[in-house]
Design an enzyme around this catalytic site. Structure first.
Site, PDB file in Angstrom:
ATOM      1  N   HIS A 160      -8.862   7.655   2.729  1.00 46.91           N
ATOM      2  CA  HIS A 160      -8.375   9.039   2.792  1.00 46.91           C
ATOM      3  C   HIS A 160      -9.504  10.014   2.552  1.00 46.91           C
ATOM      4  CE1 HIS A 160      -7.738   7.341  -1.243  1.00 46.91           C
ATOM      5  NE2 HIS A 160      -8.040   8.541  -1.728  1.00 46.91           N
ATOM      6  N   HIS A 180      -4.070   0.977   8.408  1.00 46.20           N
ATOM      7  CA  HIS A 180      -4.473   0.601   7.047  1.00 46.20           C
ATOM      8  C   HIS A 180      -5.932   0.152   7.042  1.00 46.20           C
ATOM      9  CE1 HIS A 180      -4.153  -0.784   2.911  1.00 46.20           C
ATOM     10  NE2 HIS A 180      -4.805  -1.873   3.301  1.00 46.20           N
ATOM     11  N   CYS A 213       0.523   3.382   3.174  1.00 44.97           N
ATOM     12  CA  CYS A 213       1.252   2.774   4.297  1.00 44.97           C
ATOM     13  C   CYS A 213       2.754   3.066   4.167  1.00 44.97           C
ATOM     14  CB  CYS A 213       1.020   1.267   4.352  1.00 44.97           C
ATOM     15  SG  CYS A 213      -0.567   0.793   5.092  1.00 44.97           S
ATOM     16  N   CYS A 238       0.838  -1.203   0.000  1.00 51.11           N
ATOM     17  CA  CYS A 238       0.000   0.000   0.000  1.00 51.11           C
ATOM     18  C   CYS A 238       0.875   1.257   0.000  1.00 51.11           C
ATOM     19  CB  CYS A 238      -0.909  -0.027   1.236  1.00 51.11           C
ATOM     20  SG  CYS A 238      -1.784   1.528   1.506  1.00 51.11           S
ATOM     21  N   ASP A 241      -1.690  16.389  -1.856  1.00 49.13           N
ATOM     22  CA  ASP A 241      -1.884  15.458  -2.969  1.00 49.13           C
ATOM     23  C   ASP A 241      -0.824  15.734  -4.039  1.00 49.13           C
ATOM     24  OD1 ASP A 241      -4.621  13.716  -4.063  1.00 49.13           O
ATOM     25  OD2 ASP A 241      -3.043  14.245  -5.495  1.00 49.13           O
ATOM     26  N   GLY A 274     -14.578   6.000  -7.866  1.00 46.15           N
ATOM     27  CA  GLY A 274     -13.353   6.660  -8.339  1.00 46.15           C
ATOM     28  C   GLY A 274     -12.153   6.440  -7.430  1.00 46.15           C
ATOM     29  N   HIS A 284      -6.384   2.803   0.607  1.00 48.73           N
ATOM     30  CA  HIS A 284      -6.102   3.141   2.004  1.00 48.73           C
ATOM     31  C   HIS A 284      -6.952   4.379   2.248  1.00 48.73           C
ATOM     32  CE1 HIS A 284      -2.986   3.604   5.460  1.00 48.73           C
ATOM     33  NE2 HIS A 284      -3.878   4.581   5.625  1.00 48.73           N
ATOM     34  N   HIS A 314     -10.177  13.577   0.894  1.00 53.87           N
ATOM     35  CA  HIS A 314      -9.654  14.664   0.067  1.00 53.87           C
ATOM     36  C   HIS A 314     -10.198  15.969   0.647  1.00 53.87           C
ATOM     37  CE1 HIS A 314      -8.424  12.301  -3.596  1.00 53.87           C
ATOM     38  NE2 HIS A 314      -9.306  11.441  -3.109  1.00 53.87           N
TER      39      HIS A 314
HETATM   40  P1  5GP Z   1      -8.443   8.288  -4.833  1.00 52.65           P
HETATM   41  O1  5GP Z   1      -8.678   8.335  -6.317  1.00 52.65           O
HETATM   42  O2  5GP Z   1      -7.999   6.941  -4.367  1.00 52.65           O
HETATM   43  O3  5GP Z   1      -9.579   8.852  -4.039  1.00 52.65           O
HETATM   44  O4  5GP Z   1      -7.270   9.332  -4.567  1.00 52.65           O
HETATM   45  C1  5GP Z   1      -5.935   8.995  -4.521  1.00 52.65           C
HETATM   46  C2  5GP Z   1      -5.177  10.312  -4.513  1.00 52.65           C
HETATM   47  O5  5GP Z   1      -3.861  10.050  -4.087  1.00 52.65           O
HETATM   48  C3  5GP Z   1      -5.065  10.961  -5.905  1.00 52.65           C
HETATM   49  O6  5GP Z   1      -5.610  12.280  -5.840  1.00 52.65           O
HETATM   50  C4  5GP Z   1      -3.570  10.967  -6.194  1.00 52.65           C
HETATM   51  O7  5GP Z   1      -3.131  12.138  -6.843  1.00 52.65           O
HETATM   52  C5  5GP Z   1      -2.956  10.837  -4.800  1.00 52.65           C
HETATM   53  N1  5GP Z   1      -1.694  10.119  -4.765  1.00 52.65           N
HETATM   54  C6  5GP Z   1      -1.415   8.917  -5.340  1.00 52.65           C
HETATM   55  N2  5GP Z   1      -0.150   8.543  -5.064  1.00 52.65           N
HETATM   56  C7  5GP Z   1       0.389   9.527  -4.281  1.00 52.65           C
HETATM   57  C8  5GP Z   1       1.660   9.707  -3.680  1.00 52.65           C
HETATM   58  O8  5GP Z   1       2.582   8.881  -3.796  1.00 52.65           O
HETATM   59  N3  5GP Z   1       1.856  10.843  -2.964  1.00 52.65           N
HETATM   60  C9  5GP Z   1       0.861  11.787  -2.809  1.00 52.65           C
HETATM   61  N4  5GP Z   1       1.169  12.869  -2.087  1.00 52.65           N
HETATM   62  N5  5GP Z   1      -0.356  11.632  -3.364  1.00 52.65           N
HETATM   63  C10 5GP Z   1      -0.585  10.528  -4.091  1.00 52.65           C
HETATM   64 ZN    ZN Z   2      -2.308   1.342   3.693  1.00 54.94          ZN
END
Ligand code: 5GP
Ligand code: ZN
Length: 121
Positions: free
Chosen positions: A109, A52, A13, A10, A36, A102, A107, A111
């Site tokens: 989160h 996690h 993680c 992950c 992000d 989407g 993991h 936004h």
């Molecule tokens: P999801 O689509 O899962 O809701 O959002 C994942 C978010 O994580 C995306 O907005 C993407 O830009 C961000 N993201 C993915 N990998 C990384 C990373 O390695 N570092 C950071 N800071 N953000 C990440």
């Molecule tokens: Zn995780």
């Protein structure tokens, strides 16, 4: 430090374990907040539990205080990172859950997006 629930596959993680760097905005024993990597708005933060938890639908009653604490942190961090106050300002809080929602990183989160429009997304 690795959380006991650390999942080696992950990416978030790995960020918690400092195996991958991030632009950290806030950290305590249970929560990490960072920018992000591909911001959709002038302010785009990710709030994650260090534990996690793959998806919103995998949370249990046991996690409720943690989720409440995460949500409670949002206004202060949003304002600290440049979201404007009042009716003209504000921010958006979003959780993507599953492919139809989407979700790309499994993991949990939050936004947090804000700053002057137009936004990228
Ligand atoms: P999801 O689509 O899962 O809701 O959002 C994942 C978010 O994580 C995306 O907005 C993407 O830009 C961000 N993201 C993915 N990998 C990384 C990373 O390695 N570092 C950071 N800071 N953000 C990440
Ligand atoms: Zn995780």
């Amino acid at each position: 430090m690795k959380h006991p629930s650390h999942d080696p596959n992950c990416i978030f993680c790995k960020i918690v374990a400092k195996e991958i760097p991030c632009q950290k905005v806030y950290e305590d024993d249970e929560i990490l907040v960072f920018k992000d990597i591909n911001p959709a708005a002038p302010v785009h933060l990710l709030l994650i539990p260090k534990k996690h938890i793959p998806m919103l639908e995998s949370v249990t009653a046991h996690d409720a205080p943690l989720l409440g604490k995460m949500l409670g942190l949002v206004p202060r961090l949003a304002s600290q990172e440049g979201c404007r106050p009042g009716k003209e300002g504000g921010f958006r809080v979003m959780v993507n859950n599953g492919a139809d929602g989407g979700q790309e990183v499994y993991h949990l989160h939050l936004h947090v997006m804000g700053g002057p429009r137009p936004w990228k997304k």
